[in-house]
Design a protein around this motif. Structure first.
Motif, mmCIF file in Angstrom:
data_model
loop_
_atom_site.group_PDB
_atom_site.id
_atom_site.type_symbol
_atom_site.label_atom_id
_atom_site.label_comp_id
_atom_site.label_asym_id
_atom_site.label_seq_id
_atom_site.Cartn_x
_atom_site.Cartn_y
_atom_site.Cartn_z
ATOM 1 N N GLY A 1 0.806 -1.209 0.000
ATOM 2 C CA GLY A 1 0.000 0.000 0.000
ATOM 3 C C GLY A 1 0.838 1.257 0.000
ATOM 4 N N GLU A 2 0.302 2.307 0.583
ATOM 5 C CA GLU A 2 1.000 3.581 0.716
ATOM 6 C C GLU A 2 0.859 4.070 2.151
ATOM 7 N N THR A 3 1.861 4.762 2.636
ATOM 8 C CA THR A 3 1.776 5.298 3.998
ATOM 9 C C THR A 3 2.655 6.512 4.161
ATOM 10 N N ASP A 4 2.213 7.429 5.025
ATOM 11 C CA ASP A 4 3.085 8.511 5.480
ATOM 12 C C ASP A 4 3.940 8.000 6.625
ATOM 13 N N VAL A 5 5.158 8.528 6.712
ATOM 14 C CA VAL A 5 6.081 8.167 7.780
ATOM 15 C C VAL A 5 6.657 9.438 8.378
ATOM 16 N N VAL A 6 6.681 9.482 9.705
ATOM 17 C CA VAL A 6 7.250 10.606 10.449
ATOM 18 C C VAL A 6 8.366 10.056 11.335
ATOM 19 N N ILE A 7 9.534 10.710 11.326
ATOM 20 C CA ILE A 7 10.658 10.246 12.146
ATOM 21 C C ILE A 7 11.199 11.404 12.972
ATOM 22 N N ASP A 8 11.313 11.171 14.281
ATOM 23 C CA ASP A 8 11.940 12.111 15.214
ATOM 24 C C ASP A 8 13.227 11.489 15.723
ATOM 25 N N VAL A 9 14.319 12.247 15.725
ATOM 26 C CA VAL A 9 15.577 11.753 16.274
ATOM 27 C C VAL A 9 15.690 12.219 17.717
ATOM 28 N N VAL A 10 16.027 11.285 18.633
ATOM 29 C CA VAL A 10 16.111 11.612 20.053
ATOM 30 C C VAL A 10 17.543 11.565 20.575
ATOM 31 N N GLY A 11 18.476 10.977 19.792
ATOM 32 C CA GLY A 11 19.865 10.931 20.234
ATOM 33 C C GLY A 11 20.686 10.089 19.278
ATOM 34 N N PHE A 12 21.986 9.965 19.579
ATOM 35 C CA PHE A 12 22.852 9.157 18.726
ATOM 36 C C PHE A 12 23.982 8.552 19.545
#
Length: 458
Positions: free
Chosen positions: A154-165
């Motif tokens: 299918g299709e989807t939106d994706v949201v990514i937040d970076v919290v550290g490394f």
């Protein structure tokens, strides 16, 4: 490969009540570890650096980080991570991300993996058509400081937040100084608002954990945060409380569900007179967009890089070690009140390895259930905490710290019905020689003296 591990359970008391480590939680070593000589120069490789606040680096709904538009079936996007949003341009080994799926048009999964590598047999977020949810993911950075984001159907939106490394080389030292090491804790419940009243929509409040003399060394917490029976769909945000609430989410939930997510949270010291008098305790902050109960389990602490027996992180490409559907790692689905034992593949381990960083997925349970992971062969009872809370028929994932027992194994249990389980390893935590106890460990993990959260909201 049998290694010496001392596994210390930490019991968290009620608000600001003293507690002790029970003798039954100790597993004494049977031999003496050989001291390791290290350079006088400190290393930062494998240490953790939190973002000041979680920062959004991808939102396909708005065109942040990639062209605007859903990710199609069998398609991927390559996301630049290094050098963006306050992250170093070089020297990053792996990033800790919160990956959210929004508005999928079909049952599917998203896999986030090192840029430039072949698509692995692994998943990061599993979801149903129309689902909204998130999962914590630690991902090795690939070629050019990128990660790839793949959608199956299918299709989807994706949201990514970076919290550290995590630092991948010593170049981070000059810019950021010493990073933090991870101290794992036996999962233990430190907050359950069901005992003191539901948190209303728009509620924003402080919470804290008091380690007494150890407070000055605490730079962050690793928590399993669960939204319980929210009145409508919404999200939780957890952050240090410094500055305004960030434009990011920690847990995305649907109405009436029980939704957990692993969370790495930067902390700040409680000011004098704050936190019910727990001056210096590790403080953090919550926000919920909808009325809900919140349950929090402590699973780890980020120290200042100097504490005895601190662990450093080594990232790996996603590696599947459990798929009970085909008898890998576990012979079959787990039944009601059944625990299975998983032995870590030797190829992933060194003599110093203590913990596997994993993504654990429950596949189509037959009833509402609870999945719990804890170290094997230590004499520990199953913790009163949860890693996954899937509903019947769901395919749901969560980040898990899989602490290994002395035989390189962990237990995983299923509470109700039956369910298949999948586990993908994304890295390992190992004791760093420069802060290892040396011969025989003589100190335990810093005991938690108490925890709490403010009653007044806002």
């Amino acid at each position: 490969m049998n290694r010496i591990r001392v596994l210390l359970g930490v019991f968290v008391a009620g608000v600001c009540a003293a507690t002790a480590i029970p003798a039954s939680a100790l597993a004494a070593p049977s031999t003496v570890l050989t001291p390791v000589e290290v350079s006088a120069l400190p290393s930062v490789v494998g240490t953790y650096y939190p973002m000041a606040t979680p920062t959004r680096i991808l939102d396909t709904r708005t065109g942040n980080g990639a062209p605007k538009g859903k990710i199609g079936a069998g398609r991927k996007i390559d996301l630049q991570v290094a050098g963006r949003s306050g992250l170093p341009a070089t020297g990053i080994g792996a990033v800790v991300l919160n990956v959210t799926v929004s508005g999928p048009t079909a049952n599917s999964f998203v896999t986030v993996y090192p840029g430039g590598e072949a698509l692995p047999t692994a998943s990061t977020v599993n979801f149903a058509k129309g689902w909204l949810g998130s999962n914590n993911a630690t991902v090795k950075l690939g070629a050019g400081g990128k990660v790839s984001v793949y959608n199956r159907n299918g299709e989807t939106d994706v949201v990514i937040d970076v919290v550290g490394f995590y630092a991948g080389d010593e170049s981070v030292m000059a810019e950021r100084g010493m990073g933090g090491q991870v101290q794992w804790y036996e999962p233990y419940r430190i907050m359950d608002t069901r005992t003191r009243g539901v948190i209303p929509a728009g509620g924003e409040f402080n919470a804290w954990i008091d380690f007494h003399a150890y407070n000055a060394k605490v730079k962050g917490l690793i928590l399993n945060v669960t939204a319980v029976s929210p009145q409508k769909a919404g999200f939780l945000t957890v952050w240090s409380g410094e500055g305004a609430r960030p434009n990011s989410s920690t847990v995305n939930y649907a109405a009436g569900k029980v939704v957990p997510n692993l969370s790495y949270v930067k902390t700040v010291p409680c000011p004098s007179g704050g936190c019910n008098g727990a001056t210096g305790a590790a403080r953090y902050r919550f926000y919920t967009s909808a009325t809900t109960h919140i349950v929090v389990d402590l699973v780890g602490v980020i120290d200042d890089g100097t504490e005895v027996d601190g662990m450093r992180f080594t990232p790996t490409s996603p590696t599947r070690i459990v798929d009970s559907r085909i008898g890998q790692g576990l012979p079959a689905a787990l039944g009601a009140n059944e625990a299975g034992k998983v032995t870590a593949p030797a190829v992933l381990l060194t003599e110093a390895t203590q913990v596997l960083a994993m993504n654990v997925t429950a596949v189509a349970p037959t009833a509402n259930t609870v999945i719990t992971v804890w170290p094997a062969d230590t004499g520990m009872s199953k913790p009163t905490a949860s890693n996954l809370n899937p509903a019947p028929g769901q395919v749901v994932s969560n980040g898990v710290l899989g602490v290994l027992g002395p035989q390189d194994a962990f237990y995983v249990s299923n509470l109700s019905g039956s369910t298949n389980l999948v586990a993908d390893v994304v890295g390992t935590f190992s004791v760093y020689p420069g802060t290892a106890a040396g011969t025989r460990r003589t100190t335990g993990k810093p005991a938690v003296a108490g925890s709490g959260w403010s009653i007044a909201l806002g």
